[in-house]
Write a protein that holds these residues in place. Structure first.
Motif, PDB file in Angstrom:
ATOM      1  N   THR A  75       0.936  -1.064  -0.011  1.00 14.67           N
ATOM      2  CA  THR A  75       0.033   0.054   0.059  1.00 14.67           C
ATOM      3  C   THR A  75       0.961   1.331  -0.254  1.00 14.67           C
ATOM      4  O   THR A  75       0.686   2.305  -0.790  1.00 14.67           O
ATOM      5  N   VAL A  76       1.890   1.270   0.819  1.00 16.44           N
ATOM      6  CA  VAL A  76       2.611   2.452   0.885  1.00 16.44           C
ATOM      7  C   VAL A  76       3.514   2.667  -0.441  1.00 16.44           C
ATOM      8  O   VAL A  76       3.510   3.752  -0.969  1.00 16.44           O
ATOM      9  N   GLU A  77       4.019   1.447  -0.991  1.00 13.88           N
ATOM     10  CA  GLU A  77       4.738   1.638  -2.307  1.00 13.88           C
ATOM     11  C   GLU A  77       3.621   2.097  -3.368  1.00 13.88           C
ATOM     12  O   GLU A  77       4.340   3.030  -4.188  1.00 13.88           O
ATOM     13  N   TYR A  78       2.425   1.490  -3.443  1.00 17.19           N
ATOM     14  CA  TYR A  78       1.516   2.260  -4.598  1.00 17.19           C
ATOM     15  C   TYR A  78       1.086   3.519  -4.296  1.00 17.19           C
ATOM     16  O   TYR A  78       1.340   4.345  -5.246  1.00 17.19           O
ATOM     17  N   LEU A  79       1.015   4.078  -3.028  1.00 18.30           N
ATOM     18  CA  LEU A  79       0.770   5.504  -2.861  1.00 18.30           C
ATOM     19  C   LEU A  79       1.935   6.364  -2.940  1.00 18.30           C
ATOM     20  O   LEU A  79       1.656   7.551  -3.736  1.00 18.30           O
ATOM     21  N   LEU A  80       3.088   5.682  -2.863  1.00 17.05           N
ATOM     22  CA  LEU A  80       4.298   6.969  -2.974  1.00 17.05           C
ATOM     23  C   LEU A  80       4.203   7.033  -4.413  1.00 17.05           C
ATOM     24  O   LEU A  80       4.811   8.125  -4.958  1.00 17.05           O
ATOM     25  N   ARG A  81       4.284   5.883  -5.435  1.00 23.69           N
ATOM     26  CA  ARG A  81       4.273   5.705  -6.609  1.00 23.69           C
ATOM     27  C   ARG A  81       3.502   6.640  -7.387  1.00 23.69           C
ATOM     28  O   ARG A  81       3.564   7.378  -8.208  1.00 23.69           O
ATOM     29  N   LEU A  82       2.019   6.832  -6.748  1.00 26.09           N
ATOM     30  CA  LEU A  82       0.969   7.308  -7.416  1.00 26.09           C
ATOM     31  C   LEU A  82       1.273   8.884  -6.961  1.00 26.09           C
ATOM     32  O   LEU A  82       1.208   9.873  -7.922  1.00 26.09           O
ATOM     33  N   ILE A  83       1.578   9.167  -5.836  1.00 32.34           N
ATOM     34  CA  ILE A  83       1.774  10.766  -5.470  1.00 32.34           C
ATOM     35  C   ILE A  83       3.190  11.491  -6.319  1.00 32.34           C
ATOM     36  O   ILE A  83       3.062  12.445  -6.801  1.00 32.34           O
ATOM     37  N   SER A  84       4.107  10.539  -6.758  1.00 30.56           N
ATOM     38  CA  SER A  84       5.312  10.845  -7.502  1.00 30.56           C
ATOM     39  C   SER A  84       5.129  10.849  -9.138  1.00 30.56           C
ATOM     40  O   SER A  84       5.955  11.254  -9.777  1.00 30.56           O
ATOM     41  N   SER A  85       4.038  10.358  -9.443  1.00 35.84           N
ATOM     42  CA  SER A  85       3.915   9.850 -10.811  1.00 35.84           C
ATOM     43  C   SER A  85       3.680  11.445 -11.503  1.00 35.84           C
ATOM     44  O   SER A  85       2.676  12.372 -11.171  1.00 35.84           O
ATOM     45  N   PRO A  86       4.490  11.573 -12.639  1.00 33.17           N
ATOM     46  CA  PRO A  86       4.419  12.704 -13.611  1.00 33.17           C
ATOM     47  C   PRO A  86       2.981  12.885 -14.115  1.00 33.17           C
ATOM     48  O   PRO A  86       2.523  13.883 -14.363  1.00 33.17           O
ATOM     49  N   ASN A  87       2.590  11.787 -14.695  1.00 31.15           N
ATOM     50  CA  ASN A  87       1.046  11.639 -15.146  1.00 31.15           C
ATOM     51  C   ASN A  87       0.224  10.713 -14.245  1.00 31.15           C
ATOM     52  O   ASN A  87       0.270   9.429 -14.536  1.00 31.15           O
ATOM     53  N   LYS A  88      -0.786  11.269 -13.604  1.00 33.04           N
ATOM     54  CA  LYS A  88      -1.597  10.442 -12.793  1.00 33.04           C
ATOM     55  C   LYS A  88      -2.384   9.448 -13.369  1.00 33.04           C
ATOM     56  O   LYS A  88      -2.781   8.275 -13.034  1.00 33.04           O
ATOM     57  N   LEU A  89      -2.954  10.142 -14.336  1.00 31.26           N
ATOM     58  CA  LEU A  89      -4.418   9.316 -15.215  1.00 31.26           C
ATOM     59  C   LEU A  89      -3.467   7.894 -15.896  1.00 31.26           C
ATOM     60  O   LEU A  89      -3.996   6.865 -15.886  1.00 31.26           O
ATOM     61  N   HIS A  90      -2.160   8.469 -16.730  1.00 27.94           N
ATOM     62  CA  HIS A  90      -1.530   7.225 -17.274  1.00 27.94           C
ATOM     63  C   HIS A  90      -1.237   6.253 -16.179  1.00 27.94           C
ATOM     64  O   HIS A  90      -1.225   5.031 -16.632  1.00 27.94           O
ATOM     65  N   PHE A  91      -0.647   6.664 -14.833  1.00 30.38           N
ATOM     66  CA  PHE A  91      -0.188   5.629 -13.712  1.00 30.38           C
ATOM     67  C   PHE A  91      -1.462   4.765 -13.586  1.00 30.38           C
ATOM     68  O   PHE A  91      -1.346   3.534 -13.472  1.00 30.38           O
ATOM     69  N   VAL A  92      -2.825   5.489 -13.376  1.00 26.36           N
ATOM     70  CA  VAL A  92      -3.923   4.554 -12.778  1.00 26.36           C
ATOM     71  C   VAL A  92      -4.240   3.669 -13.834  1.00 26.36           C
ATOM     72  O   VAL A  92      -4.703   2.486 -13.410  1.00 26.36           O
ATOM     73  N   LEU A  93      -4.117   3.924 -15.057  1.00 30.60           N
ATOM     74  CA  LEU A  93      -4.760   3.157 -16.385  1.00 30.60           C
ATOM     75  C   LEU A  93      -3.593   2.175 -16.593  1.00 30.60           C
ATOM     76  O   LEU A  93      -3.890   1.308 -17.596  1.00 30.60           O
ATOM     77  N   SER A  94      -2.565   2.323 -16.053  1.00 30.04           N
ATOM     78  CA  SER A  94      -1.507   1.289 -16.618  1.00 30.04           C
ATOM     79  C   SER A  94      -1.893  -0.015 -16.322  1.00 30.04           C
ATOM     80  O   SER A  94      -2.332  -0.284 -15.135  1.00 30.04           O
ATOM     81  N   PHE A  95      -1.441  -1.096 -16.905  1.00 30.91           N
ATOM     82  CA  PHE A  95      -1.714  -2.361 -16.716  1.00 30.91           C
ATOM     83  C   PHE A  95      -1.170  -3.070 -15.392  1.00 30.91           C
ATOM     84  O   PHE A  95      -1.805  -3.551 -14.775  1.00 30.91           O
ATOM     85  N   MET A  96       0.297  -2.689 -15.297  1.00 29.47           N
ATOM     86  CA  MET A  96       0.904  -3.218 -14.195  1.00 29.47           C
ATOM     87  C   MET A  96       0.403  -2.517 -12.724  1.00 29.47           C
ATOM     88  O   MET A  96       0.401  -3.171 -11.509  1.00 29.47           O
ATOM     89  N   ASN A  97       0.052  -1.423 -12.893  1.00 33.97           N
ATOM     90  CA  ASN A  97      -0.423  -0.898 -11.603  1.00 33.97           C
ATOM     91  C   ASN A  97      -2.026  -1.247 -11.535  1.00 33.97           C
ATOM     92  O   ASN A  97      -2.368  -1.105 -10.262  1.00 33.97           O
ATOM     93  N   ILE A  98      -2.813  -1.612 -12.458  1.00 36.08           N
ATOM     94  CA  ILE A  98      -4.064  -2.155 -12.138  1.00 36.08           C
ATOM     95  C   ILE A  98      -3.814  -3.489 -11.527  1.00 36.08           C
ATOM     96  O   ILE A  98      -4.530  -3.862 -10.386  1.00 36.08           O
TER      97      ILE A  98
END
Length: 489
Positions: free
Chosen positions: A232-255
């Protein structure tokens, strides 16, 4: 704009009636005599200009060739003679074929020098050239991405710099030692979580709750909770620091990452609602389904394994072959199941009650599994089973080689891209050291030293395939992202 070679061909009778002028060229020490009429078929080329430059000045001629002998009328070019043999074919045949083993990018440079349109390349050679250009573009993108990571913008705010640092820490293990340690820890947590999930199903390691139902051991639950907290902490940190939040959320590996952690919190929420909610049959089935979804976390290993990523990309490029495999198997399953159902109707102990049920028999037979739960008992039915078995082996074997070949090609390509990107970075580092030495030598020269300024900058690379990442910066810039790829001597 180039026209069709046949449209440029002059009248053969007129050429025979006029005296043809001969042009003597020396390509890298290899002399060759060319007809001016032959060269005039393509007037935009460099060789065609040689045929009409006899009345021009020596300065004009020197712009066309590397050296000129007015006594013998010989034009000298310091170029590759083997490549020239391929290029001169355009004047005879109207098309060009690259020699075997030639670098496509170097060959394109030669075409540009001789002013021959690359459209005259044969289709096979043109495809090879396009593939090489795509690879170089990927190398340039990799190098540019690495340079962007190395050179941070000083105008960024502290929060933006912190996000960039955090993104490198979580997403790029090769960027620093700390990022590598985090990647190793994430890999270990994935393995531990997967092992705990499997061990929780062993009856000897389970305990009974107040109602006598078997549940996971408390120790395993603690370990599972610790792993989920890390994910959970890893996912949230990657989400916060992501340059493109929408692309991050819709990425297959992030799903996949999201699906690996959300079942834990859903089950925790349902459990906290009380036993009345958990007693509902639908809720219990939902909880079991969510627990099964924990197997999705094993796919998180693909984030840390280049081999699994290569396999995924190879399968994506093999959709056509996989589609053919499914088509062959689908046709075979339909045909042999229908035949098996028909042939087994005369037997008193018939096991083929319908064609849809026969699909299962056809699948396990053509895939050489053969569970034995359903099988033919008549002679014709067994012959049909033997033929379906052989057809299944052939249908599976045919597309396997292209799929494996795609995997090998893509894997080798990735290795070449990584090696080439490192090589380009080494060239840029050499160029930076060279610029620093040249700058210091100029300072010594200005202060009255005996060192002289170099007449011309030494290049970090003379390769024709050196990448042009961006416009070359001004003189004295520490890192210069472009190197002169000209082959002029």
């Amino acid at each position: 704009m180039w026209t069709n070679p046949r449209d440029r061909h002059g009248d053969c009778n007129d050429s025979e009636s006029s005296e043809e002028k001969k042009i003597l060229v020396n390509i890298g020490g290899v002399k060759q005599v060319l007809s001016s009429y032959l060269l005039s078929r393509y007037p935009e080329t460099r060789l065609a200009e040689l045929a009409s430059c006899s009345s021009k000045s020596l300065d004009y001629i020197s712009c066309l060739c590397d050296d000129y002998d007015p006594v013998n009328g010989e034009f000298y070019f310091d170029r590759d003679p083997e490549t020239f043999k391929c290029i001169v074919d355009v004047y005879y045949n109207g098309e060009i074929h690259m020699k075997h083993g030639a670098c496509p990018i170097c060959f394109k440079k030669e075409l540009e020098f001789w002013r021959v349109d690359p459209e005259y390349l044969d289709e096979c050679c043109k495809t090879h050239l396009n593939e090489m250009e795509d690879e170089l573009a990927e190398i340039a993108a990799k190098v540019k991405l690495i340079l962007d990571d190395l050179n941070s913008d000083p105008s960024l705010s502290r929060w933006q710099k912190s996000k960039i640092f955090l993104w490198k820490l979580m997403e790029k293990p090769e960027s620093s030692l700390q990022a590598r340690v985090i990647a190793i820890l994430s890999f270990l947590f994935i393995l531990i979580s997967s092992v705990v999930m499997c061990m929780g199903t062993i009856p000897e390691l389970q305990v009974e709750d107040a109602e006598g139902n078997p549940v996971e051991h408390p120790t395993l639950e603690v370990i599972e909770t610790a792993c989920i907290c890390w994910f959970t902490v890893e996912y949230l940190l990657r989400l916060i620091s992501s340059p493109n939040k929408l692309h991050f959320v819709l990425s297959f590996m992030n799903i996949i990452d999201f699906m690996a952690i959300i079942p834990f919190y859903v089950v925790l929420t349902l459990t906290s609602l009380g036993t009345a909610m958990m007693e509902l049959a639908n809720v219990q089935q939902a909880v079991q389904a969510l627990r099964i979804m924990r197997i999705a976390r094993i796919f998180k290993l693909a984030r840390h394994s280049s081999g699994l990523q290569t396999l995924t990309y190879a399968l994506k490029r093999s959709f056509k072959e996989l589609g053919l495999l499914l088509l062959y198997m689908g046709i075979g399953i339909f045909v042999f199941s229908a035949l098996g159902y028909t042939m087994e109707q005369s037997h008193p102990e018939n096991m083929f009650s319908s064609i849809p049920q026969s699909f299962w028999w056809a699948i396990i037979t053509m895939t050489t599994v053969g569970y034995g739960d359903i099988y033919p008992k008549t002679t014709l039915g067994r012959c049909n089973a033997a033929i379906s078995f052989l057809c299944g082996v052939i249908a599976i074997a045919l597309p396997i080689h292209p799929i494996i070949n795609n995997f090998v090609i893509f894997y080798n390509k990735q290795k070449v891209l990584e090696t080439a990107a490192k090589h380009e970075l080494e060239l840029l580092a050499l160029q930076a050291n060279e610029d620093a030495l040249k700058k210091s030598s100029r300072k010594v020269h200005k202060t009255g030293g005996v060192l002289a300024v170099w007449d011309g900058p030494m290049r970090a690379s003379n390769s024709d395939t050196h990448l042009l990442l961006q416009e070359e910066p001004a003189q004295g810039t520490p890192l210069r992202n472009s190197v002169d790829s000209s082959t002029q001597l």
